[in-house]
Design a protein around this motif. Structure first.
Motif: not given
Ligand SMILES: Cc1cc2nc3c(=O)[nH]c(=O)nc-3n(C[C@H](O)[C@H](O)[C@H](O)COP(=O)(O)O)c2cc1C
Length: 436
Positions: A13-21, A70-80
């Motif tokens: 098992x792995x966890x895929x953290x999508x951040x923006x989605x 910019x799509x609403x969900x993307x505005x918060x961005x995600x760290x590298x």
């Protein structure tokens, strides 16, 4: 399509953290921030408590846009991803740390150094999901601009990996690496010694025939999109096994971990209701209108998501205005025709059509039912495990770790403890030989 018989196979098992989605139900009060460190901390420590092999991050080098916004969900961005994983390495001991990084816009010496830095500092827990990134508009973020076509992207990705591997293999020696290929002309010393797992585990995501061949040549693990239907997953796995053999590799030399979602309910009678609740939370009104707008190539933000489908025809060129959209390149006329006939046949609203056609639930059931299914998939050779995207963040793994993992352990299809300390050991991968 032949299922395998692997009675001793265990589920990875792995966890895929999508951040923006929109897989995450961000509107739920249980959802936290998508970029606070506390979110990542809670998720990864839960995954580690559940003996997950890996915490996996995607990558988007440009925020998605629709009609210039910019799509609403993307505005918060995600760290590298590498920065994020480096921070998480310090608060975890066993779990693997997999960063998606693309080969089209990075440079191999720099990226090989950053990834082996993560690998050495984490004691051999790094993985690299090699992607090529499929849109020209991301290229506008980079000095050289432009883009490579599909085939050239994979040529560059292969040569990129050759450079990275040569550097990793030379790690800890005074040797320098000299590589001249169609994409690179590089002379470099190896920046960092080898890690306890030699070098980062290579993941691959990309589903075209060229992408699959690339995996068969280079990858240790595939993050696939075949995580909902057993027969589809088995076809994919059999195709990969055939490509491995054609390349002279054993047919079990790659682990296949499809992305999936898991919805658990304590009682069978509650499963359908829970699935409906998850889908309705994921496909909110604004998300529905954003998805429909990407298909129609029009701004539909003023429509009623719970009303009928738009009567206008889609604007084919409008889809291009949705940048980073999963719908780029599809036949929009055919898609709209399909949605209209579904709406008519079942008397569905726009939102219901989007839910019915977009939502891939993966697995749903009681912990015992889902444990049976996951075990069947892995023992039948359809996959080696799953990369799970929780629908709540950061609490969405709690049920899986507390209820599903013990059921798997009871069936003997899940380990009782970490068997090693590196990601390569968790996944049961062989050590790379020098020159690979
Ligand atoms: C399951 C899956 C996950 C992916 N994740 C990413 C990602 O996080 N970032 C990215 O730039 N591309 C991602 N890609 C896209 C690949 O980089 C690739 O550009 C795209 O799939 C086109 O290659 P293909 O034609 O071989 O599929 C992903 C693809 C798949 C199938």
């Amino acid at each position: 399509m032949t299922a395998l018989f692997r009675p001793d196979a265990t589920v990875h098992l792995g966890v895929f953290y999508q951040g923006v989605n929109h897989t995450t139900i961000w509107s739920d009060p249980a959802s936290g921030s998508q970029i606070d460190f506390e979110t990542f901390r809670r998720l990864i420590t839960t995954a580690e408590r559940g003996l997950f092999d890996a915490f996996f991050l995607g990558e988007g080098l440009r925020l998605r846009e629709q009609g210039g916004k910019i799509l609403d969900l993307d505005i918060a961005g995600r760290p590298d991803a590498i920065t994020q994983l480096a921070a998480l390495a310090g608060i975890t001991t066993n779990i693997g740390l997999v960063a998606t990084q693309n080969t089209t816009y990075n440079e191999p010496v720099d990226l090989a150094r950053r990834l082996s830095g993560l690998d050495v500092l984490s004691g051999g827990r790094a993985g690299w999901n090699v992607v090529t990134t499929d849109n020209a508009w991301t290229g506008e973020n980079f000095r050289r601009g432009g883009y490579l076509d599909h085939a050239d992207r994979y040529v560059r990705a292969g040569e990129f990996l050759d450079v990275a591997r040569a550097l990793w293999n030379a790690g800890g020696t005074p040797d320098s690496v000299r590589i001249q290929s169609s994409q690179f002309d590089i002379a470099s010393a190896a920046p960092i010694p080898r890690s306890p797992q030699d070098h980062p585990v290579i993941f691959q995501a990309g589903d075209s025939s060229t992408g699959r061949d690339f995996a068969a040549q280079h990858a240790d693990v595939i993050f696939s999109a075949h995580g909902t239907h057993f027969d589809d997953a088995l076809d994919f796995a059999n195709d990969i096994r055939a490509r491995l053999v054609a390349r002279g590799r054993p047919d079990d030399d790659i682990k296949i971990l499809p992305g999936t979602q898991i919805v658990l309910a304590d009682h069978e009678r509650d499963v359908d209701e829970k699935v409906r609740w998850v889908k309705e939370g994921q496909f909110t009104g604004p998300t529905t209108l954003s998805i429909a707008g990407q298909v129609w190539g029009r701004d539909l933000s003023d429509r009623d998501p719970d009303g009928p489908l738009p009567t206008e025809d889609p604007i084919v060129s409008g889809v291009v205005g949705a940048r980073g959209s999963a719908f780029n390149g599809i036949d929009v006329d055919a898609r709209v025709r399909e949605w209209r006939s579904l709406a008519e046949a079942k008397n569905l609203s726009l939102r219901q059509v989007v839910i019915e056609t977009s939502a891939r639930t993966g697995f749903a059931g009681t912990p015992s039912q889902v444990a049976d299914e996951l075990t069947r998939w892995v023992r039948g050779g359809a996959s080696d495990g799953f990369n799970i995207t929780p629908y709540l963040v950061p609490s969405g793994l709690d049920d899986i770790v507390d209820k599903l993992v013990p059921e798997l352990q009871e069936r003997g299809s899940y380990p009782a403890a970490y068997g090693g300390s590196t990601l390569r050991e968790h996944l049961g991968l062989r050590r790379p030989s020098i020159g690979e």
